[in-house]
Design a protein around this motif. Sequence first.
Motif, PDB file in Angstrom:
ATOM      1  N   GLU A  57       1.425   9.946  -6.754  1.00  0.00           N
ATOM      2  CA  GLU A  57       0.528   8.876  -6.311  1.00  0.00           C
ATOM      3  C   GLU A  57       1.055   7.578  -6.937  1.00  0.00           C
ATOM      4  O   GLU A  57       1.412   7.556  -8.097  1.00  0.00           O
ATOM      5  N   LEU A  58       1.120   6.493  -6.148  1.00  0.00           N
ATOM      6  CA  LEU A  58       1.885   5.338  -6.639  1.00  0.00           C
ATOM      7  C   LEU A  58       1.097   4.025  -6.757  1.00  0.00           C
ATOM      8  O   LEU A  58       1.632   3.036  -7.241  1.00  0.00           O
ATOM      9  N   THR A  59      -0.136   3.993  -6.289  1.00  0.00           N
ATOM     10  CA  THR A  59      -0.834   2.698  -6.335  1.00  0.00           C
ATOM     11  C   THR A  59      -2.166   2.767  -7.073  1.00  0.00           C
ATOM     12  O   THR A  59      -3.022   1.903  -6.903  1.00  0.00           O
ATOM     13  N   GLY A  60      -2.359   3.824  -7.855  1.00  0.00           N
ATOM     14  CA  GLY A  60      -3.630   3.930  -8.591  1.00  0.00           C
ATOM     15  C   GLY A  60      -3.408   4.337 -10.025  1.00  0.00           C
ATOM     16  O   GLY A  60      -2.309   4.219 -10.563  1.00  0.00           O
ATOM     17  N   GLY A  61      -4.469   4.839 -10.637  1.00  0.00           N
ATOM     18  CA  GLY A  61      -4.385   5.363 -11.998  1.00  0.00           C
ATOM     19  C   GLY A  61      -4.135   4.299 -13.040  1.00  0.00           C
ATOM     20  O   GLY A  61      -4.431   3.113 -12.851  1.00  0.00           O
ATOM     21  N   LEU A  62      -3.561   4.707 -14.134  1.00  0.00           N
ATOM     22  CA  LEU A  62      -3.362   3.826 -15.291  1.00  0.00           C
ATOM     23  C   LEU A  62      -2.558   2.576 -14.963  1.00  0.00           C
ATOM     24  O   LEU A  62      -2.742   1.525 -15.570  1.00  0.00           O
ATOM     25  N   TYR A  63      -1.620   2.696 -14.008  1.00  0.00           N
ATOM     26  CA  TYR A  63      -0.757   1.567 -13.672  1.00  0.00           C
ATOM     27  C   TYR A  63      -1.534   0.380 -13.133  1.00  0.00           C
ATOM     28  O   TYR A  63      -1.104  -0.755 -13.281  1.00  0.00           O
ATOM     29  N   PHE A  64      -2.650   0.675 -12.438  1.00  0.00           N
ATOM     30  CA  PHE A  64      -3.348  -0.409 -11.756  1.00  0.00           C
ATOM     31  C   PHE A  64      -4.780  -0.583 -12.242  1.00  0.00           C
ATOM     32  O   PHE A  64      -5.520  -1.380 -11.700  1.00  0.00           O
ATOM     33  N   GLY A  65      -5.175   0.161 -13.271  1.00  0.00           N
ATOM     34  CA  GLY A  65      -6.519   0.005 -13.818  1.00  0.00           C
ATOM     35  C   GLY A  65      -6.605  -1.277 -14.643  1.00  0.00           C
ATOM     36  O   GLY A  65      -5.594  -1.866 -15.007  1.00  0.00           O
ATOM     37  N   GLU A  66      -7.833  -1.657 -14.942  1.00  0.00           N
ATOM     38  CA  GLU A  66      -8.038  -2.850 -15.754  1.00  0.00           C
ATOM     39  C   GLU A  66      -7.391  -2.658 -17.124  1.00  0.00           C
ATOM     40  O   GLU A  66      -7.471  -1.575 -17.702  1.00  0.00           O
ATOM     41  N   LEU A 102      -9.571  15.194 -18.836  1.00  0.00           N
ATOM     42  CA  LEU A 102      -9.892  13.946 -18.134  1.00  0.00           C
ATOM     43  C   LEU A 102     -10.834  14.124 -16.939  1.00  0.00           C
ATOM     44  O   LEU A 102     -10.626  15.013 -16.119  1.00  0.00           O
ATOM     45  N   ASP A 103     -11.822  13.249 -16.825  1.00  0.00           N
ATOM     46  CA  ASP A 103     -12.703  13.254 -15.648  1.00  0.00           C
ATOM     47  C   ASP A 103     -11.922  12.979 -14.368  1.00  0.00           C
ATOM     48  O   ASP A 103     -12.172  13.595 -13.340  1.00  0.00           O
ATOM     49  N   SER A 104     -10.981  12.032 -14.443  1.00  0.00           N
ATOM     50  CA  SER A 104     -10.224  11.704 -13.236  1.00  0.00           C
ATOM     51  C   SER A 104      -9.465  12.942 -12.740  1.00  0.00           C
ATOM     52  O   SER A 104      -9.316  13.151 -11.538  1.00  0.00           O
ATOM     53  N   SER A 105      -9.020  13.783 -13.667  1.00  0.00           N
ATOM     54  CA  SER A 105      -8.326  15.016 -13.272  1.00  0.00           C
ATOM     55  C   SER A 105      -9.291  16.048 -12.701  1.00  0.00           C
ATOM     56  O   SER A 105      -8.944  16.812 -11.803  1.00  0.00           O
ATOM     57  N   ARG A 106     -10.516  16.077 -13.237  1.00  0.00           N
ATOM     58  CA  ARG A 106     -11.483  17.048 -12.702  1.00  0.00           C
ATOM     59  C   ARG A 106     -11.851  16.694 -11.260  1.00  0.00           C
ATOM     60  O   ARG A 106     -11.946  17.568 -10.399  1.00  0.00           O
ATOM     61  N   LEU A 107     -11.975  15.388 -10.985  1.00  0.00           N
ATOM     62  CA  LEU A 107     -12.230  14.972  -9.604  1.00  0.00           C
ATOM     63  C   LEU A 107     -11.000  15.273  -8.743  1.00  0.00           C
ATOM     64  O   LEU A 107     -11.105  15.758  -7.615  1.00  0.00           O
ATOM     65  N   TRP A 108      -9.829  14.990  -9.293  1.00  0.00           N
ATOM     66  CA  TRP A 108      -8.558  15.266  -8.603  1.00  0.00           C
ATOM     67  C   TRP A 108      -8.535  16.722  -8.115  1.00  0.00           C
ATOM     68  O   TRP A 108      -8.282  17.024  -6.955  1.00  0.00           O
ATOM     69  N   ARG A 109      -8.842  17.634  -9.020  1.00  0.00           N
ATOM     70  CA  ARG A 109      -8.812  19.065  -8.713  1.00  0.00           C
ATOM     71  C   ARG A 109      -9.785  19.413  -7.585  1.00  0.00           C
ATOM     72  O   ARG A 109      -9.439  20.129  -6.654  1.00  0.00           O
ATOM     73  N   ASN A 131     -11.031   8.971  -2.181  1.00  0.00           N
ATOM     74  CA  ASN A 131     -10.199   8.624  -1.017  1.00  0.00           C
ATOM     75  C   ASN A 131      -8.730   8.508  -1.412  1.00  0.00           C
ATOM     76  O   ASN A 131      -7.839   8.921  -0.679  1.00  0.00           O
ATOM     77  N   GLU A 132      -8.500   7.923  -2.589  1.00  0.00           N
ATOM     78  CA  GLU A 132      -7.103   7.826  -3.068  1.00  0.00           C
ATOM     79  C   GLU A 132      -6.507   9.210  -3.286  1.00  0.00           C
ATOM     80  O   GLU A 132      -5.335   9.442  -3.025  1.00  0.00           O
ATOM     81  N   ASN A 186       0.813  -1.218   0.000  1.00  0.00           N
ATOM     82  CA  ASN A 186       0.000   0.000   0.000  1.00  0.00           C
ATOM     83  C   ASN A 186       0.849   1.272   0.000  1.00  0.00           C
ATOM     84  O   ASN A 186       0.552   2.247   0.686  1.00  0.00           O
ATOM     85  N   LEU A 187       1.938   1.239  -0.768  1.00  0.00           N
ATOM     86  CA  LEU A 187       2.874   2.375  -0.785  1.00  0.00           C
ATOM     87  C   LEU A 187       2.360   3.450  -1.741  1.00  0.00           C
ATOM     88  O   LEU A 187       2.839   3.592  -2.859  1.00  0.00           O
ATOM     89  N   PHE A 188       1.362   4.185  -1.300  1.00  0.00           N
ATOM     90  CA  PHE A 188       0.677   5.105  -2.213  1.00  0.00           C
ATOM     91  C   PHE A 188       1.386   6.440  -2.393  1.00  0.00           C
ATOM     92  O   PHE A 188       1.101   7.177  -3.320  1.00  0.00           O
ATOM     93  N   ALA A 189       2.307   6.767  -1.489  1.00  0.00           N
ATOM     94  CA  ALA A 189       2.929   8.101  -1.543  1.00  0.00           C
ATOM     95  C   ALA A 189       4.395   8.000  -1.935  1.00  0.00           C
ATOM     96  O   ALA A 189       5.214   7.475  -1.193  1.00  0.00           O
TER      97      ALA A 189
END
Length: 360
Positions: free
Chosen positions: A140-149, A199-206, A170-171, A104-107
């Motif tokens: 951010e190290l445990t989400g996004g494109l790296y870990f998506g389907e 990107l929607d993910s960026s709009r939520l990020w903001r 939460n992420e 869970n090394l997210f940072a």
Amino acid sequence: MEYRLGLIYGDGIGPEIVREARKVLDKVCEKFNHTFHYEELLLGGASIDVHGVPLTEETIEKAKASDAVLMGSIGGDAATSPWYQLEPSKRPEAGLLGIRKALNLFANLRPAYLYQELKDACPLREDIIGDGFDLMIMRELTGGLYFGERKTIEENGVRKAIDTLTYDENEIRRIARRAFDIAGKRRKKVTSVDKANVLDSSRLWRKVVEEVAAEYPDIELEHMLVDNCAMQLVRDPAQFDVILTENMFGDILSDEASMVTGSIGMLSSASLNDTKFGLYEPSHGSAPDIAGQNKANPIATILSAAMMLRYSLDLDKEADAVEAAVQKVLTEGYRTVDIMSEGCKLVGTKEMGDLIAEAV
Ligand code: IPM
Ligand code: MG
């Protein structure tokens, strides 16, 4: 005090640079009266060679039982190494992604700092360098494109590949809080980098980053689009304090930031979860072309060990001593080949490790 440290020697130059960092840590023990119990963990190609897979349950368990893990680098030459004949999920990099997720090394903290002594190695013009720069990328190290389907399919005879980019609030919130916390100890500015114009993910990020910012009234927040950020890093790097960004953007921008310092062999990193535990590694790769030749610069790994002392073990004085030792050796003019300039003294990996250990 006594601590349990995991060591991942890894591939390529990994073993030789970790050996030097260990030398420095041993010196810290001697000087400050600590005991470090080391345990070797296999990851990446070194694990494939023994177990056929880049990450085992045993490595995850040993890491969890440690106070922190120090890592060299993993991976080989994709054109020639047999590791890259394996399917993608069995290659060295999959081990690294696996351990980040499992722990869970997210940072991921990646400092980019211009040493005055290494100004000559900086590819930027003198007037852009000015008084230098000192920034921290919080990736951010445990989400996004790296870990998506992801999948590759064939539709009506046409091959098609799909990667998905997902973030939940939460992420975003937990990594944003980390960035604001660190900025509070630095120059109190966070630049949140996204692609909110697309990107929607960026709009939520903001949105979520703005909610978090409200908890930190004394810290300045600005938003920047990722393409602009790539440009600003070479136009005026001194404008940045903490850059907060998602996984993929952070991967790309941190390579750019490190190149701008002119010395990728100098840059450390820390990957943290919500406990004190962390995985510490140099920002550079495994450089298989120079492996085993006593040419690699061990400083990034030694500075990663200093970050480990500071963030996971709360040994600030000891971390200061290691950083000061690096500074002293540079001031005295010792250089490995990657940071060599005229009038300096060229040394190998081992000699650099000896000099820094001696200076602690
Ligand atoms: C990094 C590396 C890794 C990443 C690779 C080796 C999977 O480039 O740590 O930046 O993309 O995260
Ligand atoms: Mg990278």
